[in-house]
Design a protein around this motif. Structure first.
Motif, PDB file in Angstrom:
ATOM      1  N   GLU A   5       0.834  -1.201   0.000  1.00 41.29           N
ATOM      2  CA  GLU A   5       0.000   0.000   0.000  1.00 41.29           C
ATOM      3  C   GLU A   5       0.874   1.258   0.000  1.00 41.29           C
ATOM      4  O   GLU A   5       0.531   2.261  -0.632  1.00 41.29           O
ATOM      5  CB  GLU A   5      -0.919  -0.015   1.212  1.00 41.29           C
ATOM      6  N   GLN A   6       2.013   1.198   0.683  1.00 43.10           N
ATOM      7  CA  GLN A   6       2.935   2.335   0.699  1.00 43.10           C
ATOM      8  C   GLN A   6       3.508   2.584  -0.699  1.00 43.10           C
ATOM      9  O   GLN A   6       3.708   3.735  -1.095  1.00 43.10           O
ATOM     10  CB  GLN A   6       4.080   2.100   1.697  1.00 43.10           C
ATOM     11  N   ASP A   7       3.759   1.518  -1.454  1.00 41.58           N
ATOM     12  CA  ASP A   7       4.241   1.665  -2.828  1.00 41.58           C
ATOM     13  C   ASP A   7       3.201   2.372  -3.685  1.00 41.58           C
ATOM     14  O   ASP A   7       3.530   3.273  -4.472  1.00 41.58           O
ATOM     15  CB  ASP A   7       4.574   0.298  -3.445  1.00 41.58           C
ATOM     16  N   VAL A   8       1.949   1.966  -3.538  1.00 43.95           N
ATOM     17  CA  VAL A   8       0.871   2.594  -4.309  1.00 43.95           C
ATOM     18  C   VAL A   8       0.745   4.062  -3.926  1.00 43.95           C
ATOM     19  O   VAL A   8       0.591   4.929  -4.793  1.00 43.95           O
ATOM     20  CB  VAL A   8      -0.466   1.846  -4.100  1.00 43.95           C
ATOM     21  N   ASP A   9       0.841   4.364  -2.633  1.00 42.05           N
ATOM     22  CA  ASP A   9       0.763   5.764  -2.189  1.00 42.05           C
ATOM     23  C   ASP A   9       1.899   6.584  -2.794  1.00 42.05           C
ATOM     24  O   ASP A   9       1.691   7.719  -3.218  1.00 42.05           O
ATOM     25  CB  ASP A   9       0.813   5.847  -0.662  1.00 42.05           C
ATOM     26  N   ARG A  10       3.099   6.015  -2.839  1.00 43.85           N
ATOM     27  CA  ARG A  10       4.250   6.737  -3.403  1.00 43.85           C
ATOM     28  C   ARG A  10       4.076   6.950  -4.902  1.00 43.85           C
ATOM     29  O   ARG A  10       4.343   8.034  -5.423  1.00 43.85           O
ATOM     30  CB  ARG A  10       5.550   5.978  -3.138  1.00 43.85           C
ATOM     31  N   ILE A  11       3.602   5.926  -5.609  1.00 41.57           N
ATOM     32  CA  ILE A  11       3.355   6.052  -7.049  1.00 41.57           C
ATOM     33  C   ILE A  11       2.301   7.125  -7.303  1.00 41.57           C
ATOM     34  O   ILE A  11       2.452   7.957  -8.199  1.00 41.57           O
ATOM     35  CB  ILE A  11       2.928   4.695  -7.643  1.00 41.57           C
ATOM     36  N   ALA A  12       1.241   7.128  -6.510  1.00 41.28           N
ATOM     37  CA  ALA A  12       0.185   8.132  -6.665  1.00 41.28           C
ATOM     38  C   ALA A  12       0.725   9.536  -6.409  1.00 41.28           C
ATOM     39  O   ALA A  12       0.393  10.488  -7.119  1.00 41.28           O
ATOM     40  CB  ALA A  12      -0.973   7.822  -5.725  1.00 41.28           C
ATOM     41  N   ARG A  13       1.584   9.662  -5.403  1.00 42.96           N
ATOM     42  CA  ARG A  13       2.168  10.975  -5.109  1.00 42.96           C
ATOM     43  C   ARG A  13       3.054  11.435  -6.262  1.00 42.96           C
ATOM     44  O   ARG A  13       2.997  12.592  -6.683  1.00 42.96           O
ATOM     45  CB  ARG A  13       2.977  10.907  -3.813  1.00 42.96           C
ATOM     46  N   LEU A  14       3.862  10.525  -6.813  1.00 41.71           N
ATOM     47  CA  LEU A  14       4.724  10.887  -7.933  1.00 41.71           C
ATOM     48  C   LEU A  14       3.914  11.250  -9.176  1.00 41.71           C
ATOM     49  O   LEU A  14       4.311  12.119  -9.951  1.00 41.71           O
ATOM     50  CB  LEU A  14       5.688   9.744  -8.258  1.00 41.71           C
ATOM     51  N   ALA A  15       2.773  10.577  -9.353  1.00 38.41           N
ATOM     52  CA  ALA A  15       1.908  10.867 -10.492  1.00 38.41           C
ATOM     53  C   ALA A  15       0.988  12.053 -10.227  1.00 38.41           C
ATOM     54  O   ALA A  15       0.241  12.463 -11.107  1.00 38.41           O
ATOM     55  CB  ALA A  15       1.071   9.632 -10.830  1.00 38.41           C
ATOM     56  N   ARG A  16       1.061  12.562  -9.006  1.00 33.36           N
ATOM     57  CA  ARG A  16       0.227  13.695  -8.600  1.00 33.36           C
ATOM     58  C   ARG A  16      -1.259  13.393  -8.770  1.00 33.36           C
ATOM     59  O   ARG A  16      -2.016  14.182  -9.330  1.00 33.36           O
ATOM     60  CB  ARG A  16       0.615  14.962  -9.344  1.00 33.36           C
ATOM     61  N   ILE A  17      -1.643  12.205  -8.299  1.00 31.70           N
ATOM     62  CA  ILE A  17      -3.056  11.845  -8.300  1.00 31.70           C
ATOM     63  C   ILE A  17      -3.463  11.481  -6.871  1.00 31.70           C
ATOM     64  O   ILE A  17      -2.640  11.048  -6.075  1.00 31.70           O
ATOM     65  CB  ILE A  17      -3.377  10.681  -9.257  1.00 31.70           C
ATOM     66  N   GLU A  18      -4.705  11.702  -6.568  1.00 31.68           N
ATOM     67  CA  GLU A  18      -5.218  11.389  -5.239  1.00 31.68           C
ATOM     68  C   GLU A  18      -6.091  10.148  -5.348  1.00 31.68           C
ATOM     69  O   GLU A  18      -6.986  10.077  -6.196  1.00 31.68           O
ATOM     70  CB  GLU A  18      -6.037  12.563  -4.709  1.00 31.68           C
ATOM     71  N   LEU A  19      -5.797   9.154  -4.524  1.00 37.34           N
ATOM     72  CA  LEU A  19      -6.555   7.911  -4.536  1.00 37.34           C
ATOM     73  C   LEU A  19      -7.277   7.731  -3.208  1.00 37.34           C
ATOM     74  O   LEU A  19      -6.707   7.985  -2.153  1.00 37.34           O
ATOM     75  CB  LEU A  19      -5.627   6.712  -4.763  1.00 37.34           C
ATOM     76  N   SER A  20      -8.518   7.281  -3.291  1.00 40.78           N
ATOM     77  CA  SER A  20      -9.250   6.945  -2.069  1.00 40.78           C
ATOM     78  C   SER A  20      -8.720   5.602  -1.563  1.00 40.78           C
ATOM     79  O   SER A  20      -7.935   4.927  -2.233  1.00 40.78           O
ATOM     80  CB  SER A  20     -10.752   6.846  -2.361  1.00 40.78           C
ATOM     81  N   ALA A  21      -9.175   5.190  -0.393  1.00 40.56           N
ATOM     82  CA  ALA A  21      -8.727   3.912   0.174  1.00 40.56           C
ATOM     83  C   ALA A  21      -9.130   2.754  -0.731  1.00 40.56           C
ATOM     84  O   ALA A  21      -8.350   1.813  -0.940  1.00 40.56           O
ATOM     85  CB  ALA A  21      -9.308   3.734   1.571  1.00 40.56           C
ATOM     86  N   ASP A  22     -10.351   2.807  -1.300  1.00 37.69           N
ATOM     87  CA  ASP A  22     -10.801   1.757  -2.211  1.00 37.69           C
ATOM     88  C   ASP A  22      -9.957   1.730  -3.480  1.00 37.69           C
ATOM     89  O   ASP A  22      -9.585   0.657  -3.969  1.00 37.69           O
ATOM     90  CB  ASP A  22     -12.273   1.950  -2.586  1.00 37.69           C
TER      91      ASP A  22
END
Length: 102
Positions: A5-22
């Motif tokens: 989940e931390q990897d996904v959060d980091r990828i989302a941050r690098l892509a500048r996108i916001e993801l919900s928990a789902d």
């Protein structure tokens, strides 16, 4: 290698996108599925198989339609300013991007 989940959060941050928990859990599941498919493909013995430039080239002659590599007109200052207006970070006429390799 499993995506956390931390990897996904980091990828989302690098892509500048916001993801919900789902969305984060679904992305984690999808990325882990992709990695599983890659691992499965890597087990196939490809000894003696010639690489192809195009997937259909084994069945038919394929000629790639590439545009000519010629220099185009330089954009005007007004066009450059319009293009640079879409950038979240810039310096003079350069796009600034976050550091991804540490």
């Amino acid at each position: 290698m499993a995506i956390t989940e931390q990897d996904v959060d980091r990828i989302a941050r690098l892509a500048r996108i916001e993801l919900s928990a789902d969305q984060t859990s679904r992305a984690q599941s999808d990325l882990n599925g992709i990695l599983a498919l890659i691992a499965q493909l890597q087990t196939v013995d490809t000894t003696g198989v010639e690489p192809m430039a195009h997937p259909l080239s084994a069945h038919q002659d394929i000629s790639l339609r590439l545009r000519p590599d010629v220099a185009g007109q330089a954009s005007s200052l007004q066009e450059r300013k319009a293009l640079m207006a879409n950038s979240p970070a810039r310096h003079e006429s350069l796009f600034l991007v976050p550091t991804v390799i540490e």
